[in-house]
Write an enzyme that holds these catalytic residues in place. Structure first.
Site, PDB file in Angstrom:
ATOM      1  N   GLY A  70      26.102 -12.279  -7.911  1.00 19.93           N
ATOM      2  CA  GLY A  70      25.180 -12.934  -9.659  1.00 19.93           C
ATOM      3  C   GLY A  70      25.884 -11.745 -10.430  1.00 19.93           C
ATOM      4  O   GLY A  70      26.323 -12.413 -12.177  1.00 19.93           O
ATOM      5  N   THR A  71      26.978 -10.862 -10.428  1.00 17.98           N
ATOM      6  CA  THR A  71      28.415 -10.152 -10.509  1.00 17.98           C
ATOM      7  C   THR A  71      29.171 -11.602 -11.113  1.00 17.98           C
ATOM      8  O   THR A  71      29.592 -10.897 -12.621  1.00 17.98           O
ATOM      9  CB  THR A  71      28.540  -9.200  -9.960  1.00 17.98           C
ATOM     10  N   ASN A 149      15.377  -5.422 -15.002  1.00 24.25           N
ATOM     11  CA  ASN A 149      15.901  -4.978 -12.768  1.00 24.25           C
ATOM     12  C   ASN A 149      14.891  -3.675 -13.291  1.00 24.25           C
ATOM     13  O   ASN A 149      14.803  -3.135 -11.995  1.00 24.25           O
ATOM     14  CB  ASN A 149      17.552  -4.701 -12.721  1.00 24.25           C
ATOM     15  N   GLN A 177      16.601 -11.425 -11.168  1.00 27.49           N
ATOM     16  CA  GLN A 177      15.776 -10.619 -11.088  1.00 27.49           C
ATOM     17  C   GLN A 177      14.175 -11.102 -10.345  1.00 27.49           C
ATOM     18  O   GLN A 177      13.376 -11.155  -9.935  1.00 27.49           O
ATOM     19  CB  GLN A 177      15.337  -9.311 -11.569  1.00 27.49           C
ATOM     20  N   SER A 197      20.896 -14.609  -7.996  1.00 27.66           N
ATOM     21  CA  SER A 197      21.906 -13.617  -7.148  1.00 27.66           C
ATOM     22  C   SER A 197      21.447 -14.299  -5.809  1.00 27.66           C
ATOM     23  O   SER A 197      19.213 -14.068  -5.873  1.00 27.66           O
ATOM     24  CB  SER A 197      22.120 -12.640  -7.773  1.00 27.66           C
ATOM     25  N   ALA A 198      20.964 -14.667  -4.323  1.00 32.36           N
ATOM     26  CA  ALA A 198      20.992 -14.912  -3.000  1.00 32.36           C
ATOM     27  C   ALA A 198      20.111 -13.626  -2.678  1.00 32.36           C
ATOM     28  O   ALA A 198      19.294 -13.657  -1.532  1.00 32.36           O
ATOM     29  CB  ALA A 198      21.691 -15.427  -2.447  1.00 32.36           C
ATOM     30  N   HIS A 199      21.178 -12.362  -2.844  1.00 33.93           N
ATOM     31  CA  HIS A 199      20.108 -11.575  -1.846  1.00 33.93           C
ATOM     32  C   HIS A 199      18.781 -11.073  -2.742  1.00 33.93           C
ATOM     33  O   HIS A 199      18.358  -9.659  -1.823  1.00 33.93           O
ATOM     34  CB  HIS A 199      21.382 -10.166  -1.852  1.00 33.93           C
ATOM     35  N   THR A 235      38.228 -21.752  -0.340  1.00 34.68           N
ATOM     36  CA  THR A 235      37.314 -22.080   0.324  1.00 34.68           C
ATOM     37  C   THR A 235      35.907 -21.311   0.184  1.00 34.68           C
ATOM     38  O   THR A 235      35.666 -20.120   0.168  1.00 34.68           O
ATOM     39  CB  THR A 235      37.040 -21.826   1.741  1.00 34.68           C
ATOM     40  N   CYS A 322      23.028   0.297  -9.267  1.00 35.10           N
ATOM     41  CA  CYS A 322      24.368   0.742  -9.432  1.00 35.10           C
ATOM     42  C   CYS A 322      24.424   1.924 -10.420  1.00 35.10           C
ATOM     43  O   CYS A 322      25.663   2.360  -9.890  1.00 35.10           O
ATOM     44  CB  CYS A 322      24.788  -0.652 -10.767  1.00 35.10           C
TER      45      CYS A 322
HETATM   46  N1  PLP Z   1      21.275  -8.997 -12.470  1.00 37.84           N
HETATM   47  C1  PLP Z   1      20.912  -8.281 -12.485  1.00 37.84           C
HETATM   48  C2  PLP Z   1      19.665  -8.381 -13.654  1.00 37.84           C
HETATM   49  C3  PLP Z   1      20.213  -7.665 -11.424  1.00 37.84           C
HETATM   50  O1  PLP Z   1      20.096  -6.844 -10.766  1.00 37.84           O
HETATM   51  C4  PLP Z   1      21.859  -7.540 -10.676  1.00 37.84           C
HETATM   52  C5  PLP Z   1      21.978  -6.605  -9.701  1.00 37.84           C
HETATM   53  O2  PLP Z   1      21.600  -5.894  -9.216  1.00 37.84           O
HETATM   54  C6  PLP Z   1      22.829  -8.534 -10.900  1.00 37.84           C
HETATM   55  C7  PLP Z   1      23.185  -9.223 -12.778  1.00 37.84           C
HETATM   56  C8  PLP Z   1      24.204  -8.618 -10.101  1.00 37.84           C
HETATM   57  O3  PLP Z   1      23.695  -9.568  -8.561  1.00 37.84           O
HETATM   58  P1  PLP Z   1      24.680  -9.198  -7.829  1.00 37.84           P
HETATM   59  O4  PLP Z   1      24.316  -7.816  -7.216  1.00 37.84           O
HETATM   60  O5  PLP Z   1      24.410 -10.293  -6.604  1.00 37.84           O
HETATM   61  O6  PLP Z   1      25.879  -9.195  -7.876  1.00 37.84           O
END
Ligand code: PLP
Length: 383
Positions: A70-71, A149, A177, A197-199, A235, A322
């Site tokens: 996601g970042t 989040n 989220q 974001s997958a996780h 890749t 984070c």
């Molecule tokens: N955006 C939001 C709102 C998030 O909560 C997060 C992760 O906590 C991210 C972006 C970042 O995603 P990733 O952990 O896949 O880099």
């Protein structure tokens, strides 16, 4: 065994997702760009995953650009749009994740004028303030999240899109989220770019996607072999992407339960927390993600509470994963107008698929014990 109640930080990999990934880790070795049989099989798996991720959010497969999380997708959206424009103004929400605030800061250093959209006391973007900011002119891009989040508060992205497009700017929405927890429809939200974001939906870590309107002129961050329609060289992380596709397909087919199950647990815990002396639930007056509860207990530090719960085998967070451990007050709560001392007291509980009603009771009981036996002089925060 710890009781895991921190699904907004990361959600455990689903066994069904791991099953889908395994052949691409151990069995098939093709590069999706190769023309031989294993390469073609890898390419097919990549495109099937792309279709599944697109389907989760009602987009076309060609609108999906896979990234390393996601970042990266947030960075690609902000820097990728701004790179194609000589100069201008960028509006970002004041309660965005650091994955958006970080690239906005970097763009400010490059000469972009960056302004932050304020929120009300519940954590909802102030649309009147946004309208005024847009009316000044010069805004090229706006970035707001669908779900926060920390508090779980949902933003009215469709209303924001109407304002932003009315001012001739583009809209990026961080839906990291929200996707997999509540329905997310790219077209209905009206954003030009959207991050996933997958996780956060029980897929693997380190895989994400930028969903984009193909009319947006986007400059890649990573140049290379032309993968992902030239927008993200390198890749592909095929096993990760296949896992993302499976996680998205499962989330789509099980969305109703995924929204309802944690809501029952969250509401049960929230009712118990309200009974604690000095408890304050954040954003309870706003529409929120069904799995998320953020609260504080008067006189107690959030980080201290996290450690006390951790000693009892319960994993929660004091805010964004984070920033936990930083000792800094939550920027989300301070933007909502809370004093730093109150913002430092925040605790976030986020439920997930594997949690049960007994889990909500366990954490409620532990909180009760901690609050009733707290030492008078430990980690007190004043509010
Ligand atoms: N955006 C939001 C709102 C998030 O909560 C997060 C992760 O906590 C991210 C972006 C970042 O995603 P990733 O952990 O896949 O880099």
């Amino acid at each position: 065994m710890s009781l895991y109640l921190d699904h907004n930080a990361t959600a455990p990999l689903e066994p069904r997702v791991l099953d889908a990934m395994q052949p691409w880790l151990l069995g098939v070795h093709g590069n999706p760009a190769s023309v031989h049989r294993p390469g073609r099989a890898a390419h097919e798996a990549l495109e099937a995953a792309r279709a599944d991720v697109a389907a989760l959010v009602g987009a076309q497969p060609a609108q999906v650009v896979f990234t390393g999380g996601g970042t990266e997708a947030d960075n690609l959206a902000l820097k990728g749009v701004c790179a194609g424009i000589p100069n201008g103004k960028l509006l970002v929400g004041s309660i965005e994740h650091s994955a958006v605030l970080g690239p906005a800061d970097a763009l400010a250093k490059l000469g972009w004028q960056v302004e932050h959209i304020p929120v009300d006391g519940e954590g909802r973007y102030d649309l009147a303030a946004l309208k005024t900011m847009l009316a000044v002119g010069g805004v090229k891009l706006v970035s707001v999240m669908r779900a926060n989040n920390e508090t779980g508060v949902l933003q009215d992205v469709a209303a924001i899109a109407a304002l932003v497009h009315g001012a001739g700017a583009l809209l990026h929405c961080d839906a990291v989220q929200a996707a997999g927890k509540i329905p997310v429809d790219f077209k209905a939200l009206g954003a030009d770019l959207m991050t996933l974001s997958a996780h956060k939906m029980n897929g693997p870590r380190g895989v994400g996607a930028l969903i984009m309107d193909r009319r947006v002129d986007l400059t890649p961050l990573v140049h290379g072999g032309g993968q992902e329609q030239g927008l993200r060289g390198g890749t592909e992380n095929l096993a990760g992407i296949v896992g993302f596709g499976r996680a998205a397909a499962l989330a789509k087919s099980e969305l109703a339960t995924r929204a309802e199950h944690p809501r029952v647990l969250r509401d049960a815990l929230e009712a118990e927390v309200r009974k604690l002396p000095g408890a304050r639930i954040f954003s309870s007056g706003a529409e929120r993600l069904p799995n998320t509860l953020q609260f504080g207990i008067e006189g107690l530090d959030g980080e201290w509470l996290v450690m006390e719960l951790d000693k009892r085998g319960i994993a929660v967070s004091s805010g964004s994963a984070c920033h936990s451990g930083s000792g800094e007050p939550s920027h989300v709560l301070t933007a909502m107008g809370h004093e730093p001392a109150i913002a430092k007291g925040a605790l976030r509980v986020s439920f997930g698929l594997g949690n049960t009603p007994a889990d909500a009771q366990t954490v409620a009981k532990a909180l009760n014990e901690i609050v009733s036996s707290r030492p008078k002089n430990v980690a007190a925060v004043g509010w």
